[in-house]
Design a protein around this motif. Sequence first.
Motif, PDB file in Angstrom:
ATOM      1  N   ARG A 135      86.739 -62.218  27.326  1.00 53.70           N
ATOM      2  CA  ARG A 135      86.125 -61.580  28.494  1.00 53.70           C
ATOM      3  C   ARG A 135      86.859 -60.289  28.834  1.00 53.70           C
ATOM      4  N   ARG A 136      88.193 -60.325  28.783  1.00 49.00           N
ATOM      5  CA  ARG A 136      88.969 -59.122  29.068  1.00 49.00           C
ATOM      6  C   ARG A 136      88.678 -58.024  28.049  1.00 49.00           C
ATOM      7  N   LEU A 137      88.542 -58.409  26.792  1.00 45.43           N
ATOM      8  CA  LEU A 137      88.236 -57.417  25.762  1.00 45.43           C
ATOM      9  C   LEU A 137      86.872 -56.783  26.011  1.00 45.43           C
ATOM     10  N   ALA A 138      85.894 -57.611  26.371  1.00 44.40           N
ATOM     11  CA  ALA A 138      84.554 -57.086  26.622  1.00 44.40           C
ATOM     12  C   ALA A 138      84.566 -56.108  27.788  1.00 44.40           C
ATOM     13  N   GLU A 139      85.381 -56.379  28.793  1.00 50.13           N
ATOM     14  CA  GLU A 139      85.447 -55.508  29.960  1.00 50.13           C
ATOM     15  C   GLU A 139      86.120 -54.172  29.646  1.00 50.13           C
ATOM     16  N   LYS A 140      86.862 -54.121  28.549  1.00 47.72           N
ATOM     17  CA  LYS A 140      87.544 -52.880  28.168  1.00 47.72           C
ATOM     18  C   LYS A 140      86.598 -51.855  27.560  1.00 47.72           C
ATOM     19  N   GLN A 179      78.069 -64.807  29.142  1.00 44.49           N
ATOM     20  CA  GLN A 179      79.316 -64.457  28.461  1.00 44.49           C
ATOM     21  C   GLN A 179      79.109 -64.356  26.955  1.00 44.49           C
ATOM     22  N   GLN A 180      78.294 -65.238  26.402  1.00 37.89           N
ATOM     23  CA  GLN A 180      78.013 -65.191  24.969  1.00 37.89           C
ATOM     24  C   GLN A 180      77.275 -63.902  24.601  1.00 37.89           C
ATOM     25  N   LEU A 181      76.286 -63.537  25.392  1.00 37.66           N
ATOM     26  CA  LEU A 181      75.536 -62.307  25.129  1.00 37.66           C
ATOM     27  C   LEU A 181      76.446 -61.080  25.227  1.00 37.66           C
ATOM     28  N   THR A 182      77.314 -61.079  26.211  1.00 37.59           N
ATOM     29  CA  THR A 182      78.245 -59.969  26.372  1.00 37.59           C
ATOM     30  C   THR A 182      79.211 -59.892  25.198  1.00 37.59           C
ATOM     31  N   THR A 196      75.463 -55.953  28.784  1.00 38.73           N
ATOM     32  CA  THR A 196      76.560 -55.163  29.327  1.00 38.73           C
ATOM     33  C   THR A 196      77.528 -56.045  30.103  1.00 38.73           C
ATOM     34  N   VAL A 197      78.718 -55.505  30.363  1.00 36.01           N
ATOM     35  CA  VAL A 197      79.725 -56.215  31.145  1.00 36.01           C
ATOM     36  C   VAL A 197      79.608 -55.763  32.590  1.00 36.01           C
ATOM     37  N   GLU A 198      78.864 -56.493  33.359  1.00 35.99           N
ATOM     38  CA  GLU A 198      78.603 -56.163  34.764  1.00 35.99           C
ATOM     39  C   GLU A 198      78.417 -57.455  35.544  1.00 35.99           C
ATOM     40  N   PRO A 199      78.547 -57.406  36.881  1.00 35.98           N
ATOM     41  CA  PRO A 199      78.227 -58.597  37.677  1.00 35.98           C
ATOM     42  C   PRO A 199      76.810 -59.102  37.406  1.00 35.98           C
ATOM     43  N   GLN A 200      75.868 -58.163  37.186  1.00 41.11           N
ATOM     44  CA  GLN A 200      74.508 -58.511  36.784  1.00 41.11           C
ATOM     45  C   GLN A 200      74.230 -57.844  35.440  1.00 41.11           C
TER      46      GLN A 200
END
Length: 451
Positions: free
Chosen positions: A190-195, A244-247, A253-257
């Motif tokens: 998750r952290r990597l995706a947010e980067k 999370q899997q799709l991200t 995208t990595v967003e709240p929505q």
Amino acid sequence: MGERVESCRHAAGSGDSALLQGDVLEAGVATAPPAGNGYENYRVRQINFEKDSPMNELELEILLKDLESDRAERKASISDSNKLREAICAFANDLPNHQKPGVLFIGANNDGSCANLPITDRLLLTLSDMRSDGNILPFPTMTVQKRTVGGCELAVVIVEPSDAPPVRFNGRVWVRVGPRRATATAEEERRLAEKRRSKDLPFDLRPITSATLDDLDLDLFRRVYLPSSLAIEILEENQRSVEQQLTSVRFATVEPQPKPTLLGVLVVGSDPRQFVPGAYIQFIRLEGTELTDPIKYQKEIGGALPDLLRMLDEIFQVHISVASDITAGPVELRQPDYPIVALQQLARNAVLHRTYEGTNAPVRITWFNDRIEIQNPGGPFGQVNRQNFGQPGITDYRNPHLAEAMKNLGYVQRFGVGIQLARKELQKNGNPPPEFAVEDAHVLVTLRRRP
């Protein structure tokens, strides 16, 4: 002075209109290796490392001696190639977010001492090939150099942080945890995706703002794509939500929505054409040799990528004519007018390398009585131009993550050999070689029927 191999093999059994096998061997000599030894595609020239290298000798020596650094790893040899790929993958992910390259020292022991490994051209090329052999996706940005560090001759692999993590090796995300490497936890992924950097993203990773996750076929995603892209053990341990899997695979995208990306819509969208009007193949079979001749069959082939390519294969099989020869010997010979493998490679190439931006045009396949024409929107991309198009070793990727998806789904076995494979199959079947017309706005390939 020293030697450097710049890894340029971008990987698609279907990805030629763009750089593969074009590794650049840069050495302190002025002549290329002799023909026939496998190095024909390598250019040799002198370089100044202080000017051309991403890291200078002092930086490398500090990292080599720092046994606790998570930016360095040492290997006495290349005998365990999978461990090397794991390290490359981990450096590309840059979990600690150093935003600096990681370095793999080949020819050094774990304590930083010299292993006295001979650093040959073949060793450098083997390392360089790891970038684009299709095992590490998306492709890492890396250079391979022959360097003398602290009096020891080494092969140095310098890996830049990825703009689009997580990067996977054989379906697993590897990260550096202090001086060791490990597979990433769900939280670390998750952290990597947010980067991910939103600026300068390839077009295939841009969000479709008018779409929602409901516009993705989640059953297709779970049933077809996830098993093909992730290791079985990862799937069995996976407790993450579908968002999370799709991200994680860049379909959202990595967003709240989260919003679906172009990649997600193309690969597992319920109706890709709703958001990407040109995301289909227009197939026309004509009774004659001119566009004005009567139409024998036509179909618009659309849908998510796995369905689109499956339907295209079925149509090819239906329209190929097979001639039987019982006079040439005791065994009946059956020979098609076109080899199916050549059609598949060139059509998949068109789907992969076409532009989806700024056009509503589809890929067009027009089947005449004497030839087949395959045309895709979008001209040459990146380092590919009209002069070098189709040459072995010259490839680049307009849609790099779509290339990854096609590899995961099994529609690309090896990156960068599609055109060469098509040429080989056409020649073996007795067809003339393919003809390419490369324009600024499209690429057209023509296959002539076997005489």
